[in-house]
Design an enzyme around this catalytic site. Structure first.
Site, PDB file in Angstrom:
ATOM      1  N   GLU A   1       0.853  -1.181   0.000  1.00  0.00           N
ATOM      2  CA  GLU A   1       0.000   0.000   0.000  1.00  0.00           C
ATOM      3  C   GLU A   1       0.888   1.229   0.000  1.00  0.00           C
ATOM      4  O   GLU A   1       2.043   1.190   0.401  1.00  0.00           O
ATOM      5  CB  GLU A   1      -0.948   0.019   1.182  1.00  0.00           C
ATOM      6  CG  GLU A   1      -0.249   0.071   2.520  1.00  0.00           C
ATOM      7  CD  GLU A   1      -1.210  -0.138   3.646  1.00  0.00           C
ATOM      8  OE1 GLU A   1      -1.480   0.849   4.337  1.00  0.00           O
ATOM      9  OE2 GLU A   1      -1.662  -1.261   3.836  1.00  0.00           O
ATOM     10  N   GLU A   2       0.356   2.316  -0.454  1.00  0.00           N
ATOM     11  CA  GLU A   2       1.082   3.574  -0.567  1.00  0.00           C
ATOM     12  C   GLU A   2       0.350   4.613   0.278  1.00  0.00           C
ATOM     13  O   GLU A   2      -0.872   4.704   0.235  1.00  0.00           O
ATOM     14  CB  GLU A   2       1.078   3.988  -2.039  1.00  0.00           C
ATOM     15  CG  GLU A   2       1.683   5.326  -2.326  1.00  0.00           C
ATOM     16  CD  GLU A   2       1.587   5.650  -3.806  1.00  0.00           C
ATOM     17  OE1 GLU A   2       2.604   6.089  -4.337  1.00  0.00           O
ATOM     18  OE2 GLU A   2       0.521   5.466  -4.414  1.00  0.00           O
TER      19      GLU A   2
END
Length: 94
Positions: free
Chosen positions: A87-88
């Site tokens: 995830e970012e």
């Protein structure tokens, strides 16, 4: 992992947000829909880290509707989620 997942509750009831540690919205990719969800959630919990799940809208522009853009973050889960444990995160400050 199960301990963390067990602490996550999905709800469409804004009143149920009272007392939570963090909010992550996952509504349709539309600025107006996201701004409405942000306003309703922050009416219940105004001083909280607020995450927006988005992949196409700039976080800084979404953060403009937040009470405190410094506490507004963008979260982008890579797809397919079950195969890409990545995830970012991005904060909403300009």
């Amino acid at each position: 992992r199960d301990a963390v997942l067990g602490r996550i509750t999905a709800t469409a009831d804004y009143g149920a947000l009272k007392g939570v540690d963090m909010i992550v919205e996952a509504v349709f990719e539309d600025r107006k829909v996201k701004a409405d969800a942000t306003a309703k959630a922050q009416a219940v919990m105004p001083d909280i880290v607020f995450g927006s799940n988005t992949s196409t809208l700039p976080i800084t522009s979404l953060a403009e509707t937040a009470k405190d853009p410094a506490k507004f973050i963008g979260i982008h889960f890579f797809s397919p989620v079950e195969r890409m444990g990545l995830e970012e995160l991005q904060d909403g400050r300009p």
